[in-house]
Design a protein around this motif. Sequence first.
Motif, PDB file in Angstrom:
ATOM      1  N   GLU A   1       0.845  -1.293   0.347  1.00  0.00           N
ATOM      2  CA  GLU A   1       0.094   0.355   0.258  1.00  0.00           C
ATOM      3  C   GLU A   1       0.855   1.259  -0.022  1.00  0.00           C
ATOM      4  O   GLU A   1       0.548   2.055  -0.639  1.00  0.00           O
ATOM      5  CB  GLU A   1      -0.754   0.243   1.562  1.00  0.00           C
TER       6      GLU A   1
ATOM      7  N   LEU B   1       3.098   1.584  -3.394  1.00  0.00           N
ATOM      8  CA  LEU B   1       1.329   2.508  -4.391  1.00  0.00           C
ATOM      9  C   LEU B   1       1.396   3.895  -4.134  1.00  0.00           C
ATOM     10  O   LEU B   1       1.342   4.470  -5.180  1.00  0.00           O
ATOM     11  CB  LEU B   1       0.358   0.994  -3.608  1.00  0.00           C
TER      12      LEU B   1
ATOM     13  N   ARG C   1       5.901   2.535 -12.771  1.00  0.00           N
ATOM     14  CA  ARG C   1       4.850   1.554 -13.099  1.00  0.00           C
ATOM     15  C   ARG C   1       6.244   0.347 -13.199  1.00  0.00           C
ATOM     16  O   ARG C   1       5.990  -0.799 -12.195  1.00  0.00           O
ATOM     17  CB  ARG C   1       4.474   1.493 -14.611  1.00  0.00           C
TER      18      ARG C   1
ATOM     19  N   ILE D   1       1.312  -8.246  -9.355  1.00  0.00           N
ATOM     20  CA  ILE D   1       0.193  -7.741  -8.919  1.00  0.00           C
ATOM     21  C   ILE D   1       0.445  -5.825  -8.809  1.00  0.00           C
ATOM     22  O   ILE D   1      -1.061  -4.966  -8.688  1.00  0.00           O
ATOM     23  CB  ILE D   1      -0.225  -8.105  -7.886  1.00  0.00           C
ATOM     24  N   GLU D   2       0.901  -5.624  -7.909  1.00  0.00           N
ATOM     25  CA  GLU D   2       1.083  -4.405  -7.979  1.00  0.00           C
ATOM     26  C   GLU D   2       1.595  -3.268  -9.049  1.00  0.00           C
ATOM     27  O   GLU D   2       0.295  -1.914  -9.021  1.00  0.00           O
ATOM     28  CB  GLU D   2       2.817  -4.290  -6.808  1.00  0.00           C
TER      29      GLU D   2
ATOM     30  N   ARG E   1      -2.545  -3.005 -10.171  1.00  0.00           N
ATOM     31  CA  ARG E   1      -2.689  -2.387  -8.895  1.00  0.00           C
ATOM     32  C   ARG E   1      -2.442  -0.472  -9.160  1.00  0.00           C
ATOM     33  O   ARG E   1      -4.030   0.165  -9.175  1.00  0.00           O
ATOM     34  CB  ARG E   1      -2.343  -2.288  -7.865  1.00  0.00           C
TER      35      ARG E   1
ATOM     36  N   THR F   1      -4.712   1.089 -12.386  1.00  0.00           N
ATOM     37  CA  THR F   1      -6.280   0.458 -11.860  1.00  0.00           C
ATOM     38  C   THR F   1      -6.397   2.083 -11.650  1.00  0.00           C
ATOM     39  O   THR F   1      -6.795   3.202 -12.287  1.00  0.00           O
ATOM     40  CB  THR F   1      -7.114  -0.442 -10.965  1.00  0.00           C
ATOM     41  N   LEU F   2      -5.318   2.068 -10.328  1.00  0.00           N
ATOM     42  CA  LEU F   2      -5.313   3.509  -9.384  1.00  0.00           C
ATOM     43  C   LEU F   2      -5.109   4.852 -10.231  1.00  0.00           C
ATOM     44  O   LEU F   2      -5.084   6.284  -9.876  1.00  0.00           O
ATOM     45  CB  LEU F   2      -4.054   3.792  -8.682  1.00  0.00           C
TER      46      LEU F   2
ATOM     47  N   THR G   1      -4.275   8.631  -1.702  1.00  0.00           N
ATOM     48  CA  THR G   1      -4.197   7.342  -2.459  1.00  0.00           C
ATOM     49  C   THR G   1      -5.190   5.839  -1.585  1.00  0.00           C
ATOM     50  O   THR G   1      -5.715   4.895  -2.075  1.00  0.00           O
ATOM     51  CB  THR G   1      -3.206   6.362  -3.294  1.00  0.00           C
TER      52      THR G   1
ATOM     53  N   ALA H   1      -8.492   6.991  -5.997  1.00  0.00           N
ATOM     54  CA  ALA H   1      -9.059   6.237  -6.452  1.00  0.00           C
ATOM     55  C   ALA H   1     -10.613   6.791  -7.280  1.00  0.00           C
ATOM     56  O   ALA H   1     -11.207   6.031  -7.899  1.00  0.00           O
ATOM     57  CB  ALA H   1      -9.579   5.468  -5.326  1.00  0.00           C
TER      58      ALA H   1
END
Length: 249
Positions: free
Chosen positions: A25, A28, A53, A60-61, A64, A67-68, A137, A175
């Motif tokens: 978290e 991210l 990125r 997985i991160e 995510r 998406t964010l 976030t 988000a």
Amino acid sequence: MALRCPRLFHFRYVDKLKEPEVMPETRLGKAIHKALELVLQGTPIPEATAKVRAELPNEIEQLRFDTLGTGIEPFTTRIAAFRRRRRIARQLVEYSLAVREDLSVTQFYSGDAYFRGVIDLGYIFSDDSIALVDHKTGARIPGTSITDQLEGYAVLAAAAFRHVRQFWLGIHWVAERAVEWSAPVKPEMVVDELVPDLLDNIEAAALAVDDGPRPNPGTYCDRCSYRELCPASREHRYEPVEYYEDDDD
Ligand code: SF4
């Protein structure tokens, strides 16, 4: 941090222990902040997001982040429209500020810095108002006051930009692709309410730290980089689960 969990404060700032792990978290959140910073400083979105990125450790991160990160384009489009409507004298991106105990401005890393913070995004307008925006976030918590969350930034900005006559405080919920604004804050309110509140909070935080490294577990333990070292976190995370025999099985 000191008020929420004195144990965490001790790990980081008193014992100065290296973080055993960085939670996804947290990573991210930092990645989205970095991407926004690059974009607001002029890097094209695809380039900024690809760069950040690539630094994430697993797919997985990265997914995510994708998406964010879809919230970055609408935010910057809004900012561009807003910049066309208002006369902006100065843009502040990841802008560090610090004050001494008497609230005079000092260098961020100076030994006499009493309170400091980094403003995610700010605009000083030619009509002597300022907008301060904090990117978040995590999940939006209904009912929390924006002014409470951003009071420290308003105090820092009031000390650094003394000509400002009006403060707009905003939280960018990445988000949710939303920016939530406070009612405008006047310099008198900063002096009469926000400064005393902030000094009270600092005092309470200092007392909490003085009381010793007491853990105070909560849902935020999931984001704590020191949880491996913290027995309280283990108790909090691994609550006993009871299984019942099911006669039908
Ligand atoms: S795991 Fe929780 S209780 Fe332990 S130090 Fe971190 S935030 Fe505090």
